[in-house]
Design an enzyme around this catalytic site. Structure first.
Site, mmCIF file in Angstrom:
data_model
loop_
_atom_site.group_PDB
_atom_site.id
_atom_site.type_symbol
_atom_site.label_atom_id
_atom_site.label_comp_id
_atom_site.label_asym_id
_atom_site.label_seq_id
_atom_site.Cartn_x
_atom_site.Cartn_y
_atom_site.Cartn_z
ATOM 1 N N ASN A 154 0.859 -1.307 -0.243
ATOM 2 C CA ASN A 154 0.082 -0.209 0.050
ATOM 3 C C ASN A 154 0.566 0.885 -0.044
ATOM 4 O OD1 ASN A 154 0.691 -0.736 2.679
ATOM 5 N ND2 ASN A 154 -1.260 0.699 3.420
ATOM 6 N N GLY A 235 -0.264 -13.096 9.886
ATOM 7 C CA GLY A 235 0.898 -12.040 10.799
ATOM 8 C C GLY A 235 0.842 -13.426 11.412
ATOM 9 N N GLU A 252 3.044 -5.630 12.321
ATOM 10 C CA GLU A 252 2.668 -4.330 12.502
ATOM 11 C C GLU A 252 0.863 -4.376 11.039
ATOM 12 O OE1 GLU A 252 2.441 -1.530 13.731
ATOM 13 O OE2 GLU A 252 4.169 -1.879 14.707
ATOM 14 N N CYS A 286 -3.567 0.960 6.364
ATOM 15 C CA CYS A 286 -3.611 0.590 7.965
ATOM 16 C C CYS A 286 -4.623 1.409 8.933
ATOM 17 C CB CYS A 286 -2.524 -0.374 8.307
ATOM 18 S SG CYS A 286 -1.253 1.484 8.389
ATOM 19 N N GLU A 461 6.646 -0.034 16.002
ATOM 20 C CA GLU A 461 7.589 -0.187 14.923
ATOM 21 C C GLU A 461 7.794 1.664 15.107
ATOM 22 O OE1 GLU A 461 8.050 -1.581 11.329
ATOM 23 O OE2 GLU A 461 5.562 -1.238 10.814
#
Ligand code: NAD
Length: 490
Positions: A154, A235, A252, A286, A461
């Protein structure tokens, strides 16, 4: 612009995949082939991890003067700025995001990240514990090892930079696997790192699908930690892979950001903030503000204003700087988004705005779509659509608004709109999300950590302290000064 690199970047060299197979990268705005890129299979993964392993175990990178490491990161940031146009056009052609966004956000943000983390290496320090008079105990923070970094499509360049800048600043070596949808800017990044003089094996970039390239990478015993950005379903596979060799893991994942609007909020700001929040990058973000929670007293007015403004958005050729909206990244993703829209209709949500979904090669252009009368149990209010679909829910009291906002499996971000400062902070403290904005803002900053509550992730992050925690190992060195008595009898 010149041709893109089309091979894997391993140990400072460009290498075709051992299978000889090529992957076609597509321009989603036209349906045309954009480039052909070598596919890395398990044997190429092995070469990349071995190169990173050797560079970590034997090479200069983890051992060099931290200032020298920082200088290389800074030079990389400069290279990205020098090639802003090429990077911007690459991601625009590759994933259909408007050129005004790749020029204005994606590429400058990637450069900012390397520039910011260029200042970190010589600030990493340990501690000294003085609890006992006859013993000195020190804690060192040491580079962790080989990191496998897996990113989605993205924000192709920005996602790569979010991973690489902190990992490299901490003295680790890395194998990066960009999404098979959008490998081109990551390969350009490898090219730039090569030109500024990163030692061989420090940064390796390999290309391929999750099954063929990603899976053997994260399962490889030579990897010390997996850092992943993507869907929560993938994930979960990272957690499985991390069991092999007990690797560290940082995830994430997705989000379902609620925007809670209180009646005292300035309406024009809310309208602009909500529209940007969900339709920027066509909702493929996100933290996209996909759930709008409005008080029943303001519902009619707000809906009218939002619908009127969305009708005025310009959607079309992503390379045209006047376009605010481009297209979705793949035709397959368009089908997923469309399935969610159909499902929302079936479950009784009222579609108050959408447009024609074109057939044919240009079918990645999905129109901004608004659903009113959404209730918390509906699929469109619970699952991440990752497209330009806004769900509007109505509440009566602050308590109900907080309950609805938290009634979701994700917890990446939440937005509050109010001029009442006390209420803003009261609600912010109750929302279960790793980032809460009050009256707008919330853009990514290199020094601000990104945490996901609930199914939105594990670990942090960015953020300097968090980066050191995530990407260095802690070692305690205990130095007895000679007077400490053994607990055992002589
Ligand atoms: P995805 O999970 O399908 O793929 C992400 C990456 O994982 C790709 O490179 C893919 O090839 C790889 N992959 C897939 N299966 C794998 C496997 N078995 N082993 C190793 N690698 C594998 O996600 P996507 O559709 O590319 O991206 C969209 C998702 O990313 C959304 O859920 C979005 O919310 C999330 N995202 C989160 C953040 C954040 O900071 N939390 C940022 C951006 C995107």
């Amino acid at each position: 612009m010149k041709r893109w690199p089309d091979k894997n970047y391993i140990n400072g060299n460009w290498a075709g995949g051992s299978s000889g197979r090529m992957w076609t990268v597509t321009n989603p705005a036209t349906g045309d082939a954009l480039a052909e890129v070598s596919v890395a299979d398990a044997s190429d993964v092995n070469l990349a991890v071995s190169a990173a392993r050797h560079a970590f175990d034997e090479g200069p990178w983890p051992r060099m003067d931290p200032l020298a490491r920082g200088r290389l990161l800074f030079l990389l940031a400069q290279k990205i700025r020098d090639r802003l146009e090429d990077f911007a056009m690459t991601d625009t052609l590759n994933v259909g995001k408007p050129i005004r966004d790749t020029r204005g956000f994606d590429v400058p943000c990637a450069a900012d990240l390397f520039e910011s983390y260029a200042g970190l290496p010589d600030k990493i320090s340990g501690k000294c514990f003085g609890t006992l008079p006859d013993n000195v105990t020190m804690q060192f923070r040491e580079p962790m090892g080989v990191i496998a970094a897996i990113v989605p499509w993205n924000f192709p360049l920005t996602n790569a930079a979010i991973k690489l800048a902190p990992i490299l600043a901490c003295g680790n070596t890395v194998v990066l696997k960009p999404s098979e949808v959008s490998p081109l800017s990551a390969l350009m990044l490898a090219e730039a790192a090569h030109e500024v003089g990163f030692p061989p094996g420090v940064l390796n970039v390999i290309h391929g699908t999750g099954a063929e390239t990603g899976a053997p990478l994260v399962r490889h015993p030579g990897v010390d930690k997996i850092t992943f950005t993507g869907r929560h379903q993938t994930g979960a596979q990272m957690l499985e892979a991390a069991k092999i060799g007990m690797k560290g893991v940082m995830l994430e994942l997705g989000g379902k950001t609620p925007s809670v609007v209180f009646p005292d909020a300035p309406v024009e700001n809310v309208v602009n903030g909500v529209i940007t929040g969900i339709f920027y990058n066509l909702g493929q973000v996100c933290v996209a503000g996909s759930r709008l929670l409005v008080h029943e007293s303001q519902h009619a007015d707000l809906m009218e204003r939002i619908v009127a403004k969305v009708r005025g958005l310009r959607q079309g050729d992503p390379t045209d700087p006047s376009m605010q909206l481009g297209c979705l990244a793949t035709a397959q993703h368009l089908s997923t988004v469309h399935r969610y829209v159909e499902q929302a209709r079936k479950e009784g949500a009222r579609c108050v705005l959408t447009g024609k979904i074109p057939d044919g090669p240009q079918n990645c252009f999905y129109p901004p779509t608004l659903f009113d009368g959404v209730t918390p149990p509906m699929t469109v209010a619970r699952e991440e659509v990752f497209g330009p679909v806004l769900s509007v829910l109505t509440y009566r009291t602050e308590e109900e608004a907080v309950r609805m906002a938290n009634d979701c499996d994700f917890g990446l971000m939440a937005n509050i709109w109010t001029t009442d400062g006390t209420r803003a902070l009261r609600v912010a403290r109750q929302l279960r999300a790793g980032r809460v904005t009050i009256n707008g803002g919330g853009a990514l900053r290199p020094n601000v950590p990104v945490f996901g509550y609930k199914m939105s992730g594990i670990g942090a992050e960015l953020g300097y302290e968090e980066t050191v925690h995530e990407y260095t190992s802690s070692k305690a060195v205990i130095y007895a000064l000679g007077t400490e008595k053994s607990p055992w009898p002589e």
